[in-house]
Design a protein around this motif. Sequence first.
Motif, PDB file in Angstrom:
ATOM      1  N   PRO A 170       0.843  -1.366   0.080  1.00  0.00           N
ATOM      2  CA  PRO A 170      -0.107   0.040   0.131  1.00  0.00           C
ATOM      3  C   PRO A 170       0.818   1.306   0.036  1.00  0.00           C
ATOM      4  N   SER A 195       0.493   3.940  -2.791  1.00  0.00           N
ATOM      5  CA  SER A 195      -0.166   5.143  -2.592  1.00  0.00           C
ATOM      6  C   SER A 195       0.851   6.394  -3.020  1.00  0.00           C
ATOM      7  N   ALA A 251      -3.311  -3.464  -4.156  1.00  0.00           N
ATOM      8  CA  ALA A 251      -2.303  -3.064  -3.066  1.00  0.00           C
ATOM      9  C   ALA A 251      -2.590  -3.786  -1.632  1.00  0.00           C
TER      10      ALA A 251
END
Length: 302
Positions: A101, A105, A128
Amino acid sequence: MGAVLPLLALRAFTETARLGSLKAAAHRLGVTPGAISQQIRQLEDRLGATLLLRSRQGVQLTEAGARLHPGLLRGFGQIENALAELEAMTAEQTLTVSTVPSFASSWLVPRLADFSARHPGIEVRVEATAQLVDLHQERVDIALRHGLGHYPGLESIALLAPVLLPVASPALLGKGPAIQSPADCLHYPLLQDSDRADWALWLQAHGVEPDSRVRRGPSFDEDLLLLRAAAMGQGIALVQDNHAQEELQSGRLVVVLDLPWPARFAYYAVARPHALQRAPVSAFIDWLRHQANLASPVLPTV
């Protein structure tokens, strides 16, 4: 027979005749044997003819059933082939990418618009997850992995070798003592990685012998959480430079000391060897390499 074809009943009859068993047909279609029997009975009522004879040995086609079955078998076979061809064509232009993740991101997702503009015909699906995917078993084309690059049976392409930087909120630093050397960081709460190892390694790399304070403080298993805690003024975080760019550019965080230190692991694009022959996979990896080679922005310091 009316204009609306009873497709469920026709499929139930076709599979039962092909497999020779109500139970086998039910398993093939994901329903109960009772549902299969009911569909066939409704079809027989609609046609006004018996299609199957049931016995302990299974089912047998009647004369009417034997005349109906070959045409239905060819018809459903053509439908399945057409759907399979469409799925293959769609899958050829769809790319599934798996990564953690924090990297998705902070690095991958903000850049994806550029890839879509360059390759509008390729659809990218990002998964993710902190779980390590099995590329041999799961429907993932490329995994962006953070490690040492040794993945047996897979091809790995080096992308990024991030460095660790100490970052904190300006508000926290404004209330505390000045930081002029690595040892001064020990006067503040330290936000830890999950192994509580990075701070000790960073301090030792810069000539500071760690003491008991170096492993104190809350620990986090994702840089996203470390960054959030640092931005809230909870302490100084040691994070990857590529993860911190947005927070640094916005001013929510600043670099405490401009003393980057190489992280233990790098980022690699990992794929099955034969997957690299697919045009969407090779295009995405070429794009990743280009993005990784772009110059990093200048990061603000205290």
